[in-house]
Design an enzyme around this catalytic site. Structure first.
Site, mmCIF file in Angstrom:
data_model
loop_
_atom_site.group_PDB
_atom_site.id
_atom_site.type_symbol
_atom_site.label_atom_id
_atom_site.label_comp_id
_atom_site.label_asym_id
_atom_site.label_seq_id
_atom_site.Cartn_x
_atom_site.Cartn_y
_atom_site.Cartn_z
ATOM 1 C CG ASP A 477 -2.183 0.893 1.274
ATOM 2 O OD1 ASP A 477 -2.313 1.428 0.139
ATOM 3 O OD2 ASP A 477 -3.173 0.607 2.087
ATOM 4 C CB CYS A 525 -2.828 -1.267 -2.618
ATOM 5 S SG CYS A 525 -4.267 -0.347 -1.794
ATOM 6 C CG ASP A 547 -9.608 2.144 -0.359
ATOM 7 O OD1 ASP A 547 -9.256 1.213 -0.451
ATOM 8 O OD2 ASP A 547 -8.971 2.959 0.444
#
Ligand code: DGJ
Length: 734
Positions: A477, A525, A547
């Site tokens: 992420d 991500c 998301d």
């Protein structure tokens, strides 16, 4: 042979299966653009340069050289000599002057494609592609520039990049090194781009091209939620099936610019490359700079053909992961299920229940390390929080495996929390400008990945975690954009290199991770889908799309993403209702059907589902096994767009050998007293008979007349239509 040089006319022709790209050498030095479009059979195209029209070429009319430079179609336009359109290249000399004039020297045609050092790029063997290298030189600066073009014949794609070498005796400063330029006559072009926000990534926008400059850009240090490193110019009639499309996509994950400019002569110039804002690169004598590559696709059969060319190119020649052609494990991620509130017991409960329903992997998301209980702390402290996960990581992983599931983990390696042990030890590791407060975002700072010691140390911490247990998947992420660009490592005249050096640092880490842990499935991500680009796809076969997991919101997000990227790359999960992003309640089946066009997985607390919902999970799992080979490897066709019609959405996937297909349809809002809708299918074999729900239809009938897809009463209802021929089984790609 994909590349021909016509010595007499001094013309290079780059041919793919259906397209031609032409370049001319003029006056023994200029590289002019001749043509890009549908395939030409002839090399006699020099006349396209209009050399016999005023202002003529410099050897004929030296007194108007400036007009020539400002009017002629250029392959790689430069600043400072008289081309007043936006340049692709700007260099500053040690004396402070900004000008260059590249003179063509020689060329080389090679089978295959050389790597771009330190950068992600498309790849291919001698059978797959051919590369043209054009060597140019600026005498005054002693600078050498190499323009690279690789032709992927099968995929109708051409990639471009640029290598600059300081072959002189004094330093030079690169202020702009874009990767591609395309000069053409305007044909009433419209421009298509992808725009969005957090939770609303990659919505398609189409606008007319007016006089002046229109650009799509990011200077956030990553490709970003808001704008996307993609631009297409299309003729006005263009839709999925017809019209001419000139598309560019940047194989890069940092600052970018894509620009179209229409000028006084009704020419358009399309450019793409690293955004010059905040960029300078010092080249000392002997040093080399490589610009990332741009992929160019031309289609004369509308956007659909462009899409399928991108999908094939990326599946055949960009994504390297061994998972690319494999059915990925169906995962369940605990983020929307628990957020930060979990412990080993909760995760095991989820794993146990999920395993019973056929789910194959548990992914532990954010919150397992340092003393992280919310997003205020601990980034950089990559060791397990044993108060939360009693017994440690290895024990948890082994216990999860006992339920029959494999294990994946979330990390955010590029960041550092001010509240972390790492920051206490190495405050200088955060990007910062001395004397200035570091801008916080999500209470975190960005690590200075331009420094090898930081890259090495953080990589080692993450690698230690991955070595400490049987971890089969990593979600990487990145939850904020870059600010306060300053590094303690570099002198003043190299601080302008930071944005690019940061991206190179990310690439170094991901390269190492994929080499050291080849068995790990990597999913990138960035706060949802803020770094969904071809650069990251070089390292990971899938990227978290957004998301926003609401099935209806996802229609536009996935439509925009699939405009360029193979559907097998789109991270898509089923989550609970009311949806956490928008509060909408949609049928469980529709959530599953929408997530099927992607990697497919779950993101919820499965222990809280009703028995009825659990039965539906089982059906979805079966659907995944039934259709994933087809969806992952097949050809994607867009049939209808909810974003355009405000009513319904539909896509289909057709097996490469046209023996199977799957149609998806969602009725967004139901209407009273409405007739059923005939969807006209695409991509089928017109002469084959296809079976749908026990009935037989001819391919040409399904494509010309259509098939009824009315859904039952109710909003957000969806349907899958399964098509198969009687002959032959489905055969996946490899
Ligand atoms: C942003 C990601 O997109 C989410 O899926 C989740 O991993 C959070 N970050 C965790 O902080």
């Amino acid at each position: 042979m994909g590349i021909i040089f016509d010595e007499t006319n001094k013309v290079f022709l780059l041919n793919t299966k259906n397209t031609t790209y032409g370049i001319a050498v003029t006056d023994g030095m200029y590289l002019n653009h001749l043509y890009y479009g549908k395939k030409l059979e002839d090399t006699n195209i020099r006349y396209l340069l209009r050399e016999n029209e005023p202002p003529f070429i410099p050897s004929v009319n030296q007194r108007e050289k400036n007009s020539f430079l400002d009017m002629a179609p250029m392959e790689y336009p430069e600043t400072g000599m008289g081309d007043y359109r936006e340049s692709a290249f700007c260099v500053r000399s040690e004396g402070g002057h900004r000008a260059s004039e590249l003179s063509y020297q020689s060329y080389q045609i090679i089978a295959g494609k050389p790597e771009l050092e330190g950068l992600p790029a498309t790849w291919g063997g001698e059978e797959d592609c051919t590369t043209l290298e054009l060597f140019c030189r600026d005498e005054t600066l002693g600078m050498e520039v190499q323009l690279l073009y690789t032709v992927f014949e099968e995929e109708d794609a051409i990639t471009r990049s640029v290598i600059v070498k300081n072959a002189g005796n004094s330093n030079i400063y690169l202020e702009k090194v874009l990767s591609t330029c395309l000069d053409m006559d305007d044909r009433n072009f419209e421009v298509i781009g992808l725009f969005g926000s957090w939770g609303r990534e990659r919505h398609i926008q189409r606008m007319p091209v007016g006089y002046g400059r229109q650009n799509i850009a990011s200077f956030k240090g990553e490709s970003g939620h808001q704008e996307h490193p993609f631009m297409a110019l299309v003729t006005p009639e263009t839709n999925q099936d017809i019209g001419e499309v000139y598309a560019m996509n940047f194989v890069y994950s940092g600052n970018f610019i894509a620009q179209v400019e229409k000028n006084q002569f009704d020419s358009v110039r399309m450019l793409m490359g690293i955004h010059p804002e905040g960029f300078t690169w010092k080249l000392e004598p002997g040093e080399v700079f490589t610009a990332p590559e741009v992929v160019m696709i031309y289609s004369d059969e509308g956007l659909g053909k462009m899409t399928r060319s991108f999908h094939d190119l990326y599946r055949n020649h960009l994504i390297r992961s061994s998972y690319l052609h494999k059915k990925r494990p169906i995962l369940i991620n605990n983020w929307e299920g628990t957020y930060f509130k979990f412990n080993e017991r909760k995760l095991l409960d989820i794993a146990q229940e999920a395993s019973k329903l056929g789910i194959e992997m548990l992914v532990m998301d954010d919150g397992w390390f340092g003393h992280r209980e919310n997003d205020d702390s601990s980034l950089g402290d990559w060791f397990v929080n044993e108060e939360k996960l009693k017994g440690g990581l290895n024990k948890l992983v082994e216990d999860v495996k006992k339920t029959g599931m494999s294990f994946g983990i979330w990390v955010e390696p590029e960041m550092i929390s001010p509240d972390s042990e790492l920051y206490k030890k190495h405050p200088d590791w955060a990007l910062q400008i001395p004397g200035r407060e570091i801008t916080q975002s999500r209470a975190q700072y960005v690590l200075d990945l331009s420094r090898d010691e930081v890259v090495d140390a953080v990589y080692e911490m993450i690698a230690n975690v991955l070595r400490s247990a049987d971890i089969q998947y990593v979600k990487w992420d990145m939850n904020r954009q870059l600010t306060t660009m300053g590094s303690f490592q570099w002198p003043a005249d190299r601080q302008g290199e930071l944005y690019h050096r940061y991206v190179l640092g990310v690439y170094k880490m991901q390269e190492r991770l994929t080499k050291d842990f080849p068995y790990i499935l990597l999913e990138n991500c960035s706060s949802g889908g803020a770094r969904f680009d071809p650069g990251m796809l070089f390292y990971s076969p899938q990227i978290w799309c957004s998301d926003d997991t609401d099935a209806i919101e996802r229609l536009a997000i996935q439509e925009g993403t699939a405009l360029i990227y193979p559907v097998s790359t789109m991270g898509a999960h089923v989550s609970v209702c009311p949806n956490h992003a928008v509060g909408r309640v949609t049928p469980f089946e529709t959530r599953g059907n929408v997530a099927l066009l992607g990697t497919f997985g779950y993101e919820l607390d499965i222990t809280k589902l009703t028995e009825e919902e659990k039965e539906k999970v089982k059906v979805q799992v079966q659907n995944y096994h039934k259709y994933n080979d087809l969806i992952r490897e097949g050809d994607y066709y867009r049939l209808a767009s909810y974003a355009e019609n405000g009513c319904y959405d539909s896509w289909m996937i057709v097996d490469k050998n046209k023996k199977r297909a799957l149609v998806f349809y969602v009725q967004v809002l139901a209407r009273a007293n409405a007739k059923s809708k005939y969807m006209r299918l695409k991509g089928l074999d017109p002469n084959q008979s296809y079976q749908i729900d026990g009935n037989h239809y001819l391919g040409s009938t399904l494509m010309n007349a259509g098939i009824s897809v009315s859904a039952e009463i109710g909003d957000f209802r969806s349907k899958l239509l399964d098509l198969s021929t009687n002959k032959g089984e489905f055969s996946p790609h490899h």
